[in-house]
Structure formats: structure tokens, C-alpha cells
Design a protein around this motif. Structure first.
Motif, PDB file in Angstrom:
ATOM      1  N   ALA A  28       0.853  -1.194   0.000  1.00 62.42           N
ATOM      2  CA  ALA A  28       0.000   0.000   0.000  1.00 62.42           C
ATOM      3  C   ALA A  28       0.880   1.232   0.000  1.00 62.42           C
ATOM      4  CB  ALA A  28      -0.932  -0.006   1.211  1.00 62.42           C
ATOM      5  N   LYS A  29       0.230   2.397  -0.082  1.00 65.17           N
ATOM      6  CA  LYS A  29       0.955   3.668  -0.091  1.00 65.17           C
ATOM      7  C   LYS A  29       0.532   4.508   1.099  1.00 65.17           C
ATOM      8  CE  LYS A  29       0.022   6.898  -3.198  1.00 65.17           C
ATOM      9  NZ  LYS A  29       0.013   7.643  -4.472  1.00 65.17           N
ATOM     10  N   LEU A  30       1.532   4.973   1.858  1.00 63.49           N
ATOM     11  CA  LEU A  30       1.293   5.864   2.989  1.00 63.49           C
ATOM     12  C   LEU A  30       1.638   7.282   2.559  1.00 63.49           C
ATOM     13  CD1 LEU A  30       0.746   6.126   6.139  1.00 63.49           C
ATOM     14  CD2 LEU A  30       3.231   6.111   6.368  1.00 63.49           C
ATOM     15  N   THR A  31       0.717   8.229   2.788  1.00 62.66           N
ATOM     16  CA  THR A  31       0.925   9.616   2.386  1.00 62.66           C
ATOM     17  C   THR A  31       0.697  10.536   3.571  1.00 62.66           C
ATOM     18  OG1 THR A  31       0.139   9.125   0.144  1.00 62.66           O
ATOM     19  CG2 THR A  31       0.246  11.437   0.783  1.00 62.66           C
ATOM     20  N   LEU A  32       1.632  11.481   3.762  1.00 61.98           N
ATOM     21  CA  LEU A  32       1.513  12.523   4.779  1.00 61.98           C
ATOM     22  C   LEU A  32       1.366  13.863   4.079  1.00 61.98           C
ATOM     23  CD1 LEU A  32       4.478  11.534   7.156  1.00 61.98           C
ATOM     24  CD2 LEU A  32       2.107  10.804   7.327  1.00 61.98           C
ATOM     25  N   VAL A  33       0.477  14.691   4.581  1.00 58.13           N
ATOM     26  CA  VAL A  33       0.317  16.048   4.062  1.00 58.13           C
ATOM     27  C   VAL A  33       0.300  17.003   5.248  1.00 58.13           C
ATOM     28  CG1 VAL A  33      -1.049  17.644   2.686  1.00 58.13           C
ATOM     29  CG2 VAL A  33      -0.998  15.214   2.076  1.00 58.13           C
ATOM     30  N   LYS A  34       1.293  17.911   5.305  1.00 56.36           N
ATOM     31  CA  LYS A  34       1.363  18.898   6.378  1.00 56.36           C
ATOM     32  C   LYS A  34       0.680  20.189   5.938  1.00 56.36           C
ATOM     33  CE  LYS A  34       5.717  16.971   8.097  1.00 56.36           C
ATOM     34  NZ  LYS A  34       7.138  17.247   8.448  1.00 56.36           N
ATOM     35  N   ALA A  35       0.894  21.243   6.719  1.00 59.16           N
ATOM     36  CA  ALA A  35       0.213  22.511   6.452  1.00 59.16           C
ATOM     37  C   ALA A  35       0.597  23.099   5.102  1.00 59.16           C
ATOM     38  CB  ALA A  35       0.516  23.505   7.572  1.00 59.16           C
ATOM     39  N   ASP A  36       1.802  22.763   4.585  1.00 58.62           N
ATOM     40  CA  ASP A  36       2.225  23.324   3.301  1.00 58.62           C
ATOM     41  C   ASP A  36       1.530  22.672   2.122  1.00 58.62           C
ATOM     42  OD1 ASP A  36       3.448  20.853   3.198  1.00 58.62           O
ATOM     43  OD2 ASP A  36       5.502  21.627   3.279  1.00 58.62           O
ATOM     44  N   GLY A  37       0.784  21.588   2.373  1.00 64.54           N
ATOM     45  CA  GLY A  37       0.025  20.938   1.315  1.00 64.54           C
ATOM     46  C   GLY A  37       0.824  20.030   0.408  1.00 64.54           C
ATOM     47  N   PHE A  59       9.223   8.499  11.189  1.00 65.38           N
ATOM     48  CA  PHE A  59       9.441   9.578  12.152  1.00 65.38           C
ATOM     49  C   PHE A  59       9.058  10.894  11.482  1.00 65.38           C
ATOM     50  CE2 PHE A  59      12.068  13.025  13.712  1.00 65.38           C
ATOM     51  CZ  PHE A  59      11.962  12.925  15.091  1.00 65.38           C
ATOM     52  N   VAL A  60       8.331  11.733  12.199  1.00 67.21           N
ATOM     53  CA  VAL A  60       7.876  13.011  11.653  1.00 67.21           C
ATOM     54  C   VAL A  60       8.159  14.107  12.672  1.00 67.21           C
ATOM     55  CG1 VAL A  60       5.918  14.357  10.808  1.00 67.21           C
ATOM     56  CG2 VAL A  60       6.048  11.901  10.309  1.00 67.21           C
ATOM     57  N   ARG A  61       8.937  15.091  12.296  1.00 65.85           N
ATOM     58  CA  ARG A  61       9.101  16.307  13.117  1.00 65.85           C
ATOM     59  C   ARG A  61       8.098  17.324  12.590  1.00 65.85           C
ATOM     60  NH1 ARG A  61      14.640  18.154  15.419  1.00 65.85           N
ATOM     61  NH2 ARG A  61      13.885  16.601  16.908  1.00 65.85           N
ATOM     62  N   HIS A  62       7.099  17.613  13.412  1.00 65.73           N
ATOM     63  CA  HIS A  62       5.970  18.434  12.977  1.00 65.73           C
ATOM     64  C   HIS A  62       6.047  19.816  13.617  1.00 65.73           C
ATOM     65  CE1 HIS A  62       2.098  19.179  11.276  1.00 65.73           C
ATOM     66  NE2 HIS A  62       1.452  19.223  12.420  1.00 65.73           N
ATOM     67  N   ASP A  63       5.876  20.845  12.792  1.00 66.67           N
ATOM     68  CA  ASP A  63       5.925  22.226  13.278  1.00 66.67           C
ATOM     69  C   ASP A  63       4.634  22.664  13.942  1.00 66.67           C
ATOM     70  OD1 ASP A  63       8.513  22.500  12.321  1.00 66.67           O
ATOM     71  OD2 ASP A  63       7.855  23.244  10.373  1.00 66.67           O
ATOM     72  N   GLY A  64       3.636  21.812  13.944  1.00 66.34           N
ATOM     73  CA  GLY A  64       2.350  22.142  14.521  1.00 66.34           C
ATOM     74  C   GLY A  64       1.339  22.481  13.448  1.00 66.34           C
ATOM     75  N   GLY A  65       0.064  22.179  13.736  1.00 68.05           N
ATOM     76  CA  GLY A  65      -0.987  22.459  12.777  1.00 68.05           C
ATOM     77  C   GLY A  65      -1.537  21.197  12.148  1.00 68.05           C
ATOM     78  N   PRO A  66      -2.209  21.338  11.004  1.00 62.40           N
ATOM     79  CA  PRO A  66      -2.877  20.182  10.390  1.00 62.40           C
ATOM     80  C   PRO A  66      -1.896  19.146   9.865  1.00 62.40           C
ATOM     81  CG  PRO A  66      -3.005  22.098   8.940  1.00 62.40           C
ATOM     82  CD  PRO A  66      -2.449  22.580  10.247  1.00 62.40           C
ATOM     83  N   LEU A  67      -2.274  17.896  10.005  1.00 59.71           N
ATOM     84  CA  LEU A  67      -1.521  16.775   9.450  1.00 59.71           C
ATOM     85  C   LEU A  67      -2.537  15.746   8.974  1.00 59.71           C
ATOM     86  CD1 LEU A  67       1.245  15.375   8.957  1.00 59.71           C
ATOM     87  CD2 LEU A  67       0.949  14.289  11.194  1.00 59.71           C
ATOM     88  N   THR A  68      -2.497  15.424   7.684  1.00 62.17           N
ATOM     89  CA  THR A  68      -3.392  14.424   7.100  1.00 62.17           C
ATOM     90  C   THR A  68      -2.578  13.186   6.758  1.00 62.17           C
ATOM     91  OG1 THR A  68      -4.839  16.131   6.175  1.00 62.17           O
ATOM     92  CG2 THR A  68      -5.004  13.918   5.241  1.00 62.17           C
ATOM     93  N   ILE A  69      -3.048  12.034   7.191  1.00 56.19           N
ATOM     94  CA  ILE A  69      -2.346  10.766   6.998  1.00 56.19           C
ATOM     95  C   ILE A  69      -3.299   9.796   6.320  1.00 56.19           C
ATOM     96  CG2 ILE A  69      -1.004   8.952   8.118  1.00 56.19           C
ATOM     97  CD1 ILE A  69      -1.015  10.817  10.638  1.00 56.19           C
TER      98      ILE A  69
END
Length: 261
Positions: free
Chosen positions: A88-97, A113-123
Motif C-alpha cells: 500500500a501507499k502511505l501519504t503525509l500532508v502537512k500545512a504546506d500541502g 518519524f515526523v518532526r511536525h511544526d504544529g498544525g494540520p496533518l493528514t495521513i
């Protein structure tokens, strides 16, 4: 401080995290499965150590696992699992789209591992076919401080060795003792860039993979400007030796090509 050595060629990008499980660039065609959708959901739950009813798990309405979250700044681990297909395919989308996608096989989970700056995260984890295939995702605060330390080291290296140079080979290192690392550089003329921190002075030397010395041991002050030195590799490969090491020691280095031998 965890001992770590990372050396890699870069083409305008920096190390983005600890190594992930290897996977093909795209999954082969789905393999038929005799399992039912419910059985595949149970298998995904087992792999994720989750409940079939948890957020991010497949459902009767949607066989793909998806999460849309608003997270505080921090370090996280995103995990994906699948069953009933090859991969399968795993996709991450942060605030930058900008989507960040990885493919993985269903024989084990994929942990990122994900270093997140805060805000929306779609998985999302999406199978190449519909039911009875099933996929799921989960996210948790990073449980392994070593992954955060490696990301800290990568961030520090990126700040020290700016801007990236086309064709460069770079690496990072840290350890309690003298550290050695190799760069797979072809024969040619280079300029070595080296920076260190956490020590008053670091000793640096460079030799070829065949053992020929190209930079004799030199004392480099740490915490200041980038040390630069020309070198010629008559044969492939460069071995760097850096030390003496310590609890807070860190090293960043790169070879910038300047010509042919």
C-alpha cells in the motif's frame, strides 16, 4: 548522546530522518487473498496494535485508513499497515500541502518519524484495490529519543553547511569516542568542509579507502567557522576520522567536487 554516523550523497536535499523500512517504488499487482474484509481489518489492527474501531482504521464505508489531525509541535511516529494485498501507499500532508508518500509491503508495518511544526496533518494508507483489502494508520508521540537526537543532528548539520552544493557528498556523526565515516566519492579534486561542536577542538584526518593519507591529522577548533581544505582522491572513497568524541560532540562534513584528478 546516541552514537550515530550518517553519510550520504545529496542533490539539493538534507537528511530527513532516521532510515525507514525498505520498499519498492510502487507495489506489484495485488495478490489474491482468500481472507474476508473483516479478517483483513483484524490483521491490520493486530499489526498496528490497535482496535478495529480506532480512528485511522478501515471501515465498511472506507477500506483505506485515514486521519486528519491538528497536532501540537513535536516529534511523532506515524505507522501504516495493510492486509489482503501485496502493499500500500502511505501519504503525509502537512500545512504546506505538499504530499510525502512511501510505499510498503503488507508483511510488516511502515513506521515514519515526523518532526511536525504544529498544525494540520493528514495521513492516509491506501491499497491499490478496494475491499477485501484493508489499510490503517495511527500516530503517536515519538517514543524513542534516539530518533529525535538524529533529527536534531540533521537539523544542525543543515544549518552549518549551507547552502547545499550540486554534486556534494555529506554526512553527520556523533559519539563518545573517536568516530570514523566513509564517503563514496569517485576519484577527483574536492574541497572538504568540516564543522564540529561540543568539543573545544577536534582532530580530523582523511584517507582513501585504500589507506592513502590525503589530509594528515589536523586540530580543528569547534563552535566556530567551517573548516575548509582542498584534497585529491587518487582512488575511489574517502574515510574521515574525527575525535576524540564526547557526550555532546557532533560533526558535520561534506566533499564538494572542484575538478578531476
Amino acid at each position: 548522546m546516541v552514537a550515530a554516523i550518517l553519510a550520504m550523497p545529496l542533490a539539493g536535499c538534507e537528511y530527513s530522518g532516521p532510515p525507514e523500512q525498505s520498499a519498492p517504488s510502487s507495489p506489484p499487482p495485488a495478490t489474491p487473498s482468500a481472507a474476508s474484509f473483516e479478517e483483513n481489518v483484524d490483521e491490520v489492527a493486530r499489526l498496528l496494535e490497535a482496535s478495529p474501531a480506532d480512528p485511522g482504521m478501515p471501515s465498511e464505508a472506507e477500506p483505506a485508513g485515514k486521519l486528519s489531525l491538528d497536532l501540537a509541535p513535536g516529534d511523532y511516529v506515524v505507522t501504516g499497515a495493510c492486509a489482503g494485498v501485496y502493499g500500500a501507499k502511505l501519504t503525509l500532508v502537512k500545512a504546506d500541502g505538499v504530499p510525502e508518500a512511501s510505499t510498503f509491503e503488507c508483511t510488516s508495518t511502515l513506521a515514519r518519524f515526523v518532526r511536525h511544526d504544529g498544525g494540520p496533518l493528514t495521513i492516509s494508507a491506501v491499497p491499490p484495490t478496494g475491499r477485501p483489502a484493508a489499510t490503517g494508520v495511527k500516530v503517536q508521540a515519538n517514543p524513542d529519543r534516539r530518533l529525535s537526537e538524529l533529527e536534531d543532528l540533521s537539523d544542525w548539520s543543515a544549518q552549518q553547511l549551507q547552502p547545499p552544493v550540486p554534486g556534494e557528498l555529506r554526512g553527520i556523526g556523533s559519539g563518545n569516542t573517536t568516530t570514523s565515516a566513509g564517503l563514496s566519492a569517485p576519484p577527483g579534486q574536492y574541497e572538504l568542509h568540516f564543522v564540529c561542536a561540543g568539543l573545544p577542538v577536534a582532530e580530523l584526518s582523511v584517507s582513501t579507502w585504500k589507506g592513502a593519507e590525503v589530509i594528515a591529522p589536523v586540530q580543528v577548533p569547534c563552535g566556530g567557522s567551517v573548516f575548509k581544505a582542498p584534497l585529491v582522491l587518487p582512488t575511489e572513497g574517502a574515510d574521515l576520522t574525527m575525535g576524540p568524541g564526547g557526550l555532546d560532540s557532533r560533526f558535520a562534513y561534506r566533499l564538494v567536487p572542484t575538478g578531476q584528478p
